[in-house]
Design a protein around this motif. Sequence first.
Motif, PDB file in Angstrom:
ATOM      1  N   ASP A 108       0.666  -1.195   0.042  1.00 47.10           N
ATOM      2  CA  ASP A 108       0.030   0.123  -0.118  1.00 47.10           C
ATOM      3  C   ASP A 108       0.818   1.229   0.081  1.00 47.10           C
ATOM      4  N   GLN A 159       2.014   2.983   1.959  1.00 44.97           N
ATOM      5  CA  GLN A 159       2.928   2.949   3.344  1.00 44.97           C
ATOM      6  C   GLN A 159       4.188   1.974   2.943  1.00 44.97           C
ATOM      7  N   TYR A 196       6.882  -0.831   2.845  1.00 42.52           N
ATOM      8  CA  TYR A 196       7.230  -1.687   3.783  1.00 42.52           C
ATOM      9  C   TYR A 196       8.237  -0.958   4.502  1.00 42.52           C
ATOM     10  N   GLN A 197       8.031   0.319   4.515  1.00 42.01           N
ATOM     11  CA  GLN A 197       9.274   0.951   5.319  1.00 42.01           C
ATOM     12  C   GLN A 197       9.277   0.894   6.746  1.00 42.01           C
ATOM     13  N   ALA A 207       7.664  -1.980  11.828  1.00 38.66           N
ATOM     14  CA  ALA A 207       6.820  -1.833  10.636  1.00 38.66           C
ATOM     15  C   ALA A 207       5.611  -1.394  10.949  1.00 38.66           C
ATOM     16  N   ASP A 208       5.375  -0.524  11.800  1.00 36.00           N
ATOM     17  CA  ASP A 208       4.216   0.014  12.503  1.00 36.00           C
ATOM     18  C   ASP A 208       3.632   1.277  11.503  1.00 36.00           C
ATOM     19  N   LYS A 209       2.331   1.553  11.846  1.00 35.21           N
ATOM     20  CA  LYS A 209       1.766   2.751  11.083  1.00 35.21           C
ATOM     21  C   LYS A 209       2.025   3.926  11.906  1.00 35.21           C
ATOM     22  N   SER A 263       7.122   4.404  13.294  1.00 33.07           N
ATOM     23  CA  SER A 263       8.151   3.738  12.292  1.00 33.07           C
ATOM     24  C   SER A 263       9.521   3.567  12.968  1.00 33.07           C
ATOM     25  N   LEU A 272       1.721  -2.057   9.545  1.00 38.34           N
ATOM     26  CA  LEU A 272       1.387  -1.414   8.254  1.00 38.34           C
ATOM     27  C   LEU A 272       0.452  -2.407   7.498  1.00 38.34           C
ATOM     28  N   ASP A 273      -0.525  -2.027   6.737  1.00 40.37           N
ATOM     29  CA  ASP A 273      -1.482  -2.560   5.979  1.00 40.37           C
ATOM     30  C   ASP A 273      -0.837  -3.588   5.120  1.00 40.37           C
ATOM     31  N   SER A 274       0.366  -3.518   4.685  1.00 41.25           N
ATOM     32  CA  SER A 274       0.802  -4.224   3.459  1.00 41.25           C
ATOM     33  C   SER A 274       1.446  -5.616   4.245  1.00 41.25           C
TER      34      SER A 274
END
Length: 383
Positions: free
Chosen positions: A16, A18, A20-21, A245-247, A250, A310-312
């Motif tokens: 998505d 965001q 995979y940062q 890998a959180d929304k 980071s 993250l949604d991804s």
Amino acid sequence: MTDNVRLRRFSADAPDAQGYQINRLHGKFPNQPFRSLPQPTGKPPYHVNLEEILPAQAVQDMIAARKMVFHTAGDTGGVKSPADQQLVIDHMENDFQVADPLERPAFFYHLGDVVYYYGEEDQYYSQFYEPNAHYSAPIFAIPGNHDGDLIDTSVPSLQAFVTNFCAREAQIAPSSGDAPRDTMTQPNVYWTLNTPFATFIGLYTNVPEGGALDATQINWFHNELTQAPTDKALIVAMHHPIFSADKHHSGSQYMEGILDDAMQATGRIPQLVLTAHVHNYQRFSRQYNNKLITYLVVGGGGYWNLHHMLDSIKNPPTPIDLPFPLPDRSDVSLNMFCDDRHGYLKMSITPDSIAGEYYTVPRPQESWSAPASLLDQFSISLT
């Protein structure tokens, strides 16, 4: 439970917005300034030896058994929902009920954000002393950003943390109320814990998002890495995570640079990096100069608001298995995560390995008597 077991599935396809940062450069904001550090209460190089804190016989028994057990977590302050924090602590206390005393944790290493939201002295009873009243081992700590932040600028940053964790001598603190726990005597807000099987170098990453260190602490960090014994595990602890890998937050490219520069300058590579700040659990592994470093985020220690991944990663269109090599970081893999339960880490260190077990606890609306659930189990070889 090992990395080879199919634990949770997510996709490497079509990330998505965001992506995979897992770390980034954070902006500078006037409401998150660098706060001046308090004066040390002990002498440099700011070391604490475990045998100064525990009974001598307990340390000798640990050495004879060739094993040390401890707890670690961060972000425990139960400012809005004390039940979340108390559930974690209650289940940590259950680990002391085992028959073999050498399997009981020797201490709790706190990864910061003891008290929300501004490290106030008058919050220490409700968010630290009362919840931990029956925790029967010493509690060491490094400060988090909320411990050092200020709403009343007439009070020096970290004043309450120093009072409760860096006292010149152990004593009952004014804010401890009826809780039978002495203050700790750590010599500084960044400091090193020497134990029979591991060296813990604890950094204070200050208030700004992503962390900030001054030159004095960076020089001290390089020296501590250089001087750390080579025949023990080397653990670096900091509040702000390097990878996440959180929304919400980071990880921090700045803190990755601090650690990478130190490793390059000193030639010392820690086996384990302990962090918090993000309110969940994540385990990463990184290949660095033909060495494997484990990076942990253990920030689900009790603060009411958990941070989602993250949604991804959490809701992928096409599943793949963990461990998951990050597409934008070929040297880093995500091994495990949990963003819907609070929890804590129980760790064991021997001369040969570091072993970890991450336990999740029930939510307050569930049965308090339900046991903690083992989510993740891993081992790091020291040989």
